[in-house]
Design a protein around this motif. Structure first.
Motif, mmCIF file in Angstrom:
data_model
loop_
_atom_site.group_PDB
_atom_site.id
_atom_site.type_symbol
_atom_site.label_atom_id
_atom_site.label_comp_id
_atom_site.label_asym_id
_atom_site.label_seq_id
_atom_site.Cartn_x
_atom_site.Cartn_y
_atom_site.Cartn_z
ATOM 1 N N THR A 46 -6.929 17.081 2.783
ATOM 2 C CA THR A 46 -6.275 16.248 3.807
ATOM 3 C C THR A 46 -5.201 17.028 4.536
ATOM 4 N N ARG A 47 -4.434 17.838 3.798
ATOM 5 C CA ARG A 47 -3.419 18.675 4.445
ATOM 6 C C ARG A 47 -4.077 19.621 5.444
ATOM 7 N N LEU A 48 -5.201 20.188 5.034
ATOM 8 C CA LEU A 48 -5.914 21.120 5.911
ATOM 9 C C LEU A 48 -6.417 20.403 7.159
ATOM 10 N N PHE A 65 -2.265 25.251 1.410
ATOM 11 C CA PHE A 65 -2.157 25.473 -0.027
ATOM 12 C C PHE A 65 -0.704 25.523 -0.478
ATOM 13 N N ASN A 66 0.162 26.052 0.361
ATOM 14 C CA ASN A 66 1.561 26.243 -0.032
ATOM 15 C C ASN A 66 2.470 25.071 0.324
ATOM 16 N N VAL A 67 2.212 24.364 1.427
ATOM 17 C CA VAL A 67 3.035 23.211 1.810
ATOM 18 C C VAL A 67 2.327 21.968 1.307
ATOM 19 N N LYS A 68 2.800 21.416 0.197
ATOM 20 C CA LYS A 68 1.986 20.455 -0.548
ATOM 21 C C LYS A 68 2.449 19.007 -0.450
ATOM 22 N N ALA A 103 0.854 -1.199 0.000
ATOM 23 C CA ALA A 103 0.000 0.000 0.000
ATOM 24 C C ALA A 103 0.883 1.240 0.000
ATOM 25 N N ASP A 104 0.656 2.110 -0.954
ATOM 26 C CA ASP A 104 1.493 3.312 -1.030
ATOM 27 C C ASP A 104 0.806 4.510 -0.380
ATOM 28 N N LEU A 105 1.626 5.396 0.155
ATOM 29 C CA LEU A 105 1.158 6.672 0.696
ATOM 30 C C LEU A 105 1.564 7.758 -0.293
ATOM 31 N N LYS A 106 0.586 8.491 -0.776
ATOM 32 C CA LYS A 106 0.856 9.572 -1.737
ATOM 33 C C LYS A 106 0.861 10.912 -1.012
#
Length: 469
Positions: free
Chosen positions: A297-299, A323-326, A288-291
Motif C-alpha cells: 500500500t505504501r508503494l 520499505f524504509n518509511v513505514k 473504523a480504524d486506519l492502521k
C-alpha cells in the motif's frame, strides 16, 4: 453622478465575487441587502448575528477591499442586523443596539437562514478538492473505512454507518478520507449541504455564539447541514458547553437522518474527559480504524502521488522509500516532495543514491541495504538447506519453494535486475525469476500458513540487517 446604495453594493459584489468561491458567495453575500449610502458610509442589512459573525471572522479583508475600492480610502461599512423587532448597527469591529422605528419593523423570519426568494441556502463545504475517494489508495490497513465511505456517498444518512467514526494515529489519512467522502457526496448529490469543520473551529464558533447571544441562530444553521464532518473530535475534551451544544446538534441531525462523520486519534471508548452520553452516541454507527499501511500500500500510494505530480520514479527507488518509511503517509509524502525538489534544484536524476540522501532527513536509521546474498543465506538457514542447493538444479519441492522465495525477496526488496537475480541462482533467465515471484504471490493468496511464513522470514531478514538477530 452620485451613486445610490444599490449601485454601490452591486459594484462591491462584483469585486467580492472574484475573491471567493461560488458557494461562499451564494451562502454569505447574496442574502445581504443594501440599505443606504451616506457619503462614504454604506449600510448593509444581514439576516442575523451568525451571518454577521461569519463575515467578521472570514471575509473582513474581502469586504474592506471592496468598500475602499468603491468608496475610496475613507470608505466604511455599517451593518444592520435584524433580530425580531430590533436591529443592531455598527462598523466592522463593533456594534451597538438600537430600536428600529415602527415604520422599519419587519416580520420575523421563521428560519433565520432561509431568506425570502431563496429556497435553500447553499453553504460553503470547506472541503479540500484534492482529497477524493479515488485518490485515497485502498489497502488492508484502511479497507473497512474506505468501503464505509463509499456506502455513505451513495446514500448519506440512510445507511448503517451513521455516525462514521474514523480513528487512527497521525498521518494515516483520516482527514483525506473524511474530505473524500464529502466531495463524493457533493459530486453525486450537489443539492446537499456538506460542511467540514475542525473541533477547534467548532469550539470557536460556539464561543462567538455565546458571546453574541446567538446560540439559537447557531443551532438553526447546523440544522441545515446534510453531511457534517468534524475533524479531531478528541479535542472536545473538557469543553463542557461545546459538548452540550454538539450533543444537541448531533441528536437533531441523527434524528433527521443527516450523515455525521468524525475523526479522532483514538476509538470512542478511549476518549478522555468527554461526556459518556456523547461517547455512547459515537458508538451508534461504525468505528473504523486506519492502521499503518503495509509495504504494498505504501508503494501504491507513493507511485500514485508521483504520477499525479508528473514525475517518473524508478522501481528500485520507490521500493527503497516504501520499505524504509513505514508508519506515516505524511512522511512518505514529505520524502517524495523533498526528492522532487532536490532533483530539480540540483539538476540530478531521481536515483537510489539521491533517495538515500533525502530519506535521512525523515528517519533516524535507514535499514541496511538488502542484497541477494544475505537473502539467500537467511532463506537457506530458515529451511535448513545449504546455499548450494538453492543455486543448483535440483527440483525437489522443498528446495524449489526456498529458491522461489529467495527470488521473490530479491525482486521485491532489492534493486537488483532480473538478470542478475537469475545469475545468482545458477544462471537462470529472467523469465524464471518472473515465474518464481508470481508463484510465491499465488501461494500467499491461497495458503495463509505460507503467507505467515513469508512474513516471518521477512521480519527475520529486517531484524538481522539491523543488528537484532
Amino acid at each position: 453622478m452620485l451613486k445610490n446604495h444599490d449601485q454601490a453594493w452591486s459594484n462591491c459584489l462584483q469585486i467580492i465575487r472574484k475573491s471567493v468561491s461560488d458557494k461562499s458567495y451564494k451562502s454569505w453575500f447574496e442574502p445581504i441587502r443594501p440599505v443606504k449610502l451616506d457619503e462614504n458610509v454604506l449600510t448593509i442589512q444581514v439576516p442575523n448575528k451568525f451571518v454577521f459573525n461569519w463575515l467578521e471572522e472570514n471575509y473582513v479583508d474581502e469586504l474592506k477591499m471592496a468598500i475602499r475600492s468603491e468608496l475610496g480610502a475613507k470608505g466604511r461599512l455599517e451593518y444592520q442586523i435584524l433580530v425580531g423587532d430590533h436591529r443592531k448597527i455598527g462598523m466592522l469591529d463593533e456594534i451597538k443596539e438600537d430600536k428600529i422605528p415602527g415604520t422599519f419593523k419587519s416580520e420575523r423570519i421563521k428560519n433565520p437562514f432561509v431568506i425570502p426568494g431563496i429556497q435553500k441556502m447553499r453553504i460553503d463545504p470547506r472541503l479540500n478538492p484534492n482529497y477524493t475517494l479515488d485518490n485515497f489508495i485502498e489497502g488492508d490497513c484502511n479497507k473497512l473505512a474506505r468501503s464505509a465511505g463509499i456506502a455513505i456517498s451513495n446514500k448519506p444518512g440512510g445507511n448503517a454507518f451513521n455516525p462514521l467514526f474514523i480513528y487512527g494515529d497521525v498521518g494515516l489519512g483520516k482527514t483525506h478520507l473524511a474530505h473524500g467522502i464529502g466531495n463524493e457526496v457533493l459530486r453525486k448529490f450537489p443539492e446537499k449541504n456538506v460542511l467540514y469543520v475542525t473541533t477547534e473551529g467548532f469550539t470557536n464558533q460556539v464561543v462567538q455564539a455565546i458571546k453574541n447571544n446567538s446560540v439559537n441562530d447557531f443551532m438553526n444553521f447546523y440544522q441545515l447541514i446534510d453531511v457534517l464532518i468534524v475533524d479531531d473530535i478528541q479535542f472536545l475534551a473538557n469543553r463542557t458547553k461545546t459538548q452540550e451544544i454538539f450533543f444537541n446538534i448531533f441528536n437533531i441531525l441523527h434524528q433527521n437522518q443527516k450523515q455525521i462523520i468524525m475523526t479522532s486519534d483514538c476509538p470512542p471508548k478511549d476518549l478522555k474527559d468527554v461526556e459518556e452520553r456523547l461517547i455512547s452516541r459515537f458508538k451508534w454507527g461504525l468505528s473504523a480504524d486506519l492502521k499503518s499501511p503495509e509495504f504494498e500500500t505504501r508503494l501504491a500510494i507513493l507511485e500514485s502521488k508521483m504520477t499525479k505530480e508528473g514525475v517518473e520514479i524508478p522501481n528500485n527507488v520507490a521500493e527503497f522509500i516504501s520499505f524504509n518509511v513505514k508508519n506515516n503517509i505524511r512522511e512518505l509524502e514529505g520524502v517524495m516532495i523533498s526528492l522532487i525538489a532536490q532533483a530539480s534544484l540540483a539538476d540530478r536524476d531521481i536515483d537510489l543514491a539521491l533517495a538515500k540522501e533525502v530519506i535521512t532527513q525523515f528517519i533516524t536509521q535507514i535499514n541496511k541495504e538488502i542484497t541477494v546474498e544475505n537473502i539467500t543465506k537467511l532463506v537457506a538457514d530458515h529451511y535448513q538447506l545449504p546455499i548450494e542447493k538453492l543455486q543448483g538444479k535440483t527440483r525437489k519441492r522443498s528446495v524449489v519453494i526456498a529458491r522461489q522465495l529467495s527470488m521473490y525477496f530479491a525482486k521485491t526488496l532489492t534493486s537488483t535486475s532480473l538478470k542478475l537475480i537469475g545469475d545468482n541462482f545458477g544462471g537462470r533467465d529472467h523469465s524464471t525469476v518472473i515465474y518464481s515471484v508470481q508463484a510465491v504471490k499465488n501461494m500467499m493468496d491461497t495458503d495463509m500458513l505460507f503467507k505467515d511464513e513469508v512474513e516471518e522470514i521477512e521480519k527475520k531478514l529486517q531484524m538481522s540487517l539491523n543488528g537484532y538477530a
